[in-house]
Design an enzyme around this catalytic site. Sequence first.
Site, PDB file in Angstrom:
ATOM      1  N   ASP A  10       0.771  -1.364  -0.112  1.00  0.00           N
ATOM      2  CA  ASP A  10       0.092   0.218   0.079  1.00  0.00           C
ATOM      3  C   ASP A  10       0.954   1.372   0.026  1.00  0.00           C
ATOM      4  O   ASP A  10       0.896   1.994   0.875  1.00  0.00           O
ATOM      5  CB  ASP A  10      -1.041   0.046   1.269  1.00  0.00           C
ATOM      6  CG  ASP A  10      -0.332  -0.065   2.523  1.00  0.00           C
ATOM      7  OD1 ASP A  10      -0.904   0.463   3.616  1.00  0.00           O
ATOM      8  OD2 ASP A  10       0.993  -0.419   2.545  1.00  0.00           O
ATOM      9  N   ASP A  15       6.760   0.973   1.824  1.00  0.00           N
ATOM     10  CA  ASP A  15       6.605   0.224   0.819  1.00  0.00           C
ATOM     11  C   ASP A  15       7.015   0.391  -0.569  1.00  0.00           C
ATOM     12  O   ASP A  15       7.600  -0.459  -1.144  1.00  0.00           O
ATOM     13  CB  ASP A  15       4.908   0.398   0.198  1.00  0.00           C
ATOM     14  CG  ASP A  15       3.850  -0.161   1.530  1.00  0.00           C
ATOM     15  OD1 ASP A  15       3.753   0.898   2.246  1.00  0.00           O
ATOM     16  OD2 ASP A  15       3.246  -0.997   1.609  1.00  0.00           O
ATOM     17  N   ASN A  39      -2.593   2.587   3.382  1.00  0.00           N
ATOM     18  CA  ASN A  39      -2.031   3.985   3.655  1.00  0.00           C
ATOM     19  C   ASN A  39      -2.967   4.828   3.044  1.00  0.00           C
ATOM     20  O   ASN A  39      -3.128   6.234   3.704  1.00  0.00           O
ATOM     21  CB  ASN A  39      -0.609   4.063   3.255  1.00  0.00           C
ATOM     22  CG  ASN A  39       0.360   3.578   4.258  1.00  0.00           C
ATOM     23  OD1 ASN A  39       0.238   3.539   5.412  1.00  0.00           O
ATOM     24  ND2 ASN A  39       1.525   2.665   3.685  1.00  0.00           N
ATOM     25  N   THR A 124       2.917  -6.298   2.721  1.00  0.00           N
ATOM     26  CA  THR A 124       3.501  -5.041   3.689  1.00  0.00           C
ATOM     27  C   THR A 124       2.239  -3.935   3.813  1.00  0.00           C
ATOM     28  O   THR A 124       2.508  -2.772   3.828  1.00  0.00           O
ATOM     29  CB  THR A 124       4.773  -4.482   3.078  1.00  0.00           C
ATOM     30  OG1 THR A 124       3.935  -3.723   1.468  1.00  0.00           O
ATOM     31  CG2 THR A 124       5.711  -5.335   2.648  1.00  0.00           C
ATOM     32  N   PHE A 165      -0.462  -0.505  12.579  1.00  0.00           N
ATOM     33  CA  PHE A 165      -1.548  -0.099  11.437  1.00  0.00           C
ATOM     34  C   PHE A 165      -2.111  -1.221  10.482  1.00  0.00           C
ATOM     35  O   PHE A 165      -3.311  -1.317  10.397  1.00  0.00           O
ATOM     36  CB  PHE A 165      -0.866   0.971  10.725  1.00  0.00           C
ATOM     37  CG  PHE A 165      -1.764   1.461   9.624  1.00  0.00           C
ATOM     38  CD1 PHE A 165      -1.735   0.973   8.313  1.00  0.00           C
ATOM     39  CD2 PHE A 165      -2.910   2.426   9.635  1.00  0.00           C
ATOM     40  CE1 PHE A 165      -2.553   1.264   7.196  1.00  0.00           C
ATOM     41  CE2 PHE A 165      -3.734   2.837   8.865  1.00  0.00           C
ATOM     42  CZ  PHE A 165      -3.777   2.095   7.286  1.00  0.00           C
ATOM     43  N   ASN A 166      -1.232  -1.957  10.220  1.00  0.00           N
ATOM     44  CA  ASN A 166      -1.551  -3.170   9.049  1.00  0.00           C
ATOM     45  C   ASN A 166      -2.738  -3.927   9.608  1.00  0.00           C
ATOM     46  O   ASN A 166      -3.503  -4.634   8.900  1.00  0.00           O
ATOM     47  CB  ASN A 166      -0.429  -3.887   8.498  1.00  0.00           C
ATOM     48  CG  ASN A 166       0.523  -2.763   7.535  1.00  0.00           C
ATOM     49  OD1 ASN A 166      -0.107  -1.895   7.044  1.00  0.00           O
ATOM     50  ND2 ASN A 166       1.646  -3.336   7.323  1.00  0.00           N
ATOM     51  N   HIS A 239       9.735   0.149   7.910  1.00  0.00           N
ATOM     52  CA  HIS A 239       9.086  -1.002   8.253  1.00  0.00           C
ATOM     53  C   HIS A 239       9.272  -1.901   7.003  1.00  0.00           C
ATOM     54  O   HIS A 239       9.909  -3.201   7.351  1.00  0.00           O
ATOM     55  CB  HIS A 239       7.400  -0.714   8.577  1.00  0.00           C
ATOM     56  CG  HIS A 239       7.353   0.345   9.550  1.00  0.00           C
ATOM     57  ND1 HIS A 239       7.736   0.217  11.000  1.00  0.00           N
ATOM     58  CD2 HIS A 239       7.011   1.520   9.378  1.00  0.00           C
ATOM     59  CE1 HIS A 239       7.127   1.170  11.576  1.00  0.00           C
ATOM     60  NE2 HIS A 239       6.789   2.269  10.682  1.00  0.00           N
ATOM     61  N   ASP A 240       8.573  -1.676   5.892  1.00  0.00           N
ATOM     62  CA  ASP A 240       8.336  -2.951   5.076  1.00  0.00           C
ATOM     63  C   ASP A 240       9.532  -3.588   4.427  1.00  0.00           C
ATOM     64  O   ASP A 240       9.479  -4.777   4.305  1.00  0.00           O
ATOM     65  CB  ASP A 240       7.347  -2.428   3.884  1.00  0.00           C
ATOM     66  CG  ASP A 240       6.068  -1.839   4.347  1.00  0.00           C
ATOM     67  OD1 ASP A 240       5.596  -0.715   4.011  1.00  0.00           O
ATOM     68  OD2 ASP A 240       5.599  -2.325   5.381  1.00  0.00           O
TER      69      ASP A 240
END
Length: 314
Positions: A10, A15, A39, A124, A165-166, A239-240
């Site tokens: 996203d 990402d 996102n 992700t 969040f995810n 993060h991703d």
Amino acid sequence: MPVPIIIDCDPGHDDAIAIMLAAGDPSIDLLAITTVAGNQTVEKTTLNARRVCTVAGITGVPLAAGCTQPLVQPQLVADDVHGKSGLDGPQFAEPAVDVVPEHAVDLMYRILTRHPEPVTLVPTAPLTNVALLLTRYPDSAARIREIVLMGGSTERGNRTPAAEFNIYADPEAADIVFRSGVPITMCGLNVTHQALATPEVVARLEGLGTELGRTCAQLMTFYGSTYRRLWGFASPPLHDPVAVARVIDPAIVHCVDASVAVELHGHHTRGATVVDLHGYLGRPVNARVAVTLERELFWDRVIGAVDALGKRTT
Ligand code: RIB
Ligand code: CA
């Protein structure tokens, strides 16, 4: 042999770098990119994926748009983190890469059933597409080597004190995935907060001397400004790409086995990943949980991939 993967994303600043790492590192065979609402709306995350493929010179990788909203709850976006476009910061040219005319879940299934060996899924983003794949096409599970996802946390959340969040964006989808029986590796905030894009990292990206390196530095600069404002981070966590790095070389991301459950009903804790690191509850282990990142190895792979792509496009 490169590991065949599909990245479900996203974009989203992190990402975007994850896509570049997957496309630029020789240990990965990127079979497809799929997008989902997360996102930003799926229209925006898909446009951003097209922008990333264009600026990074990623061609010949099928790109398909997926679910427009979570399975049950209303859609949540993270415009406070990633901006109105979902990829604020750099100015992007008109994308030269387009989507294929099929839904992400159908593209995933087509690839999974036709590829000569099982494929690794790297989500992700919220797990809506992956949950729908497993539900619409139950036989797909046997064709998935493993799911290496960015999501959850062994500690606190970020969208709420309890939830990352995810997972928070579609808890029902996450619950389906974690209970699917497919091998799962969870890269949560506890490990991705070790992947901080410090000023030294940004300088390395700028120092590549390519348009792509500069674009990535601009992405990190915007992303860093929101992380500073929202959470007081000196440098933003990327993060991703941690999930992609785990696929590239498992030695970069150390994991432990644990049972992971997704909280669906807690008034204050919905979307939390309850990770039983010490086996208190005696529940079956259903995931490998990432706990430590080899930072230098990680950044060398990320910057190496951006460099490889940037040299092809400059
Ligand atoms: O909580 C971090 C996750 O949420 C990352 O995947 C980021 O891109 C957002 O989707
Ligand atoms: Ca994401």
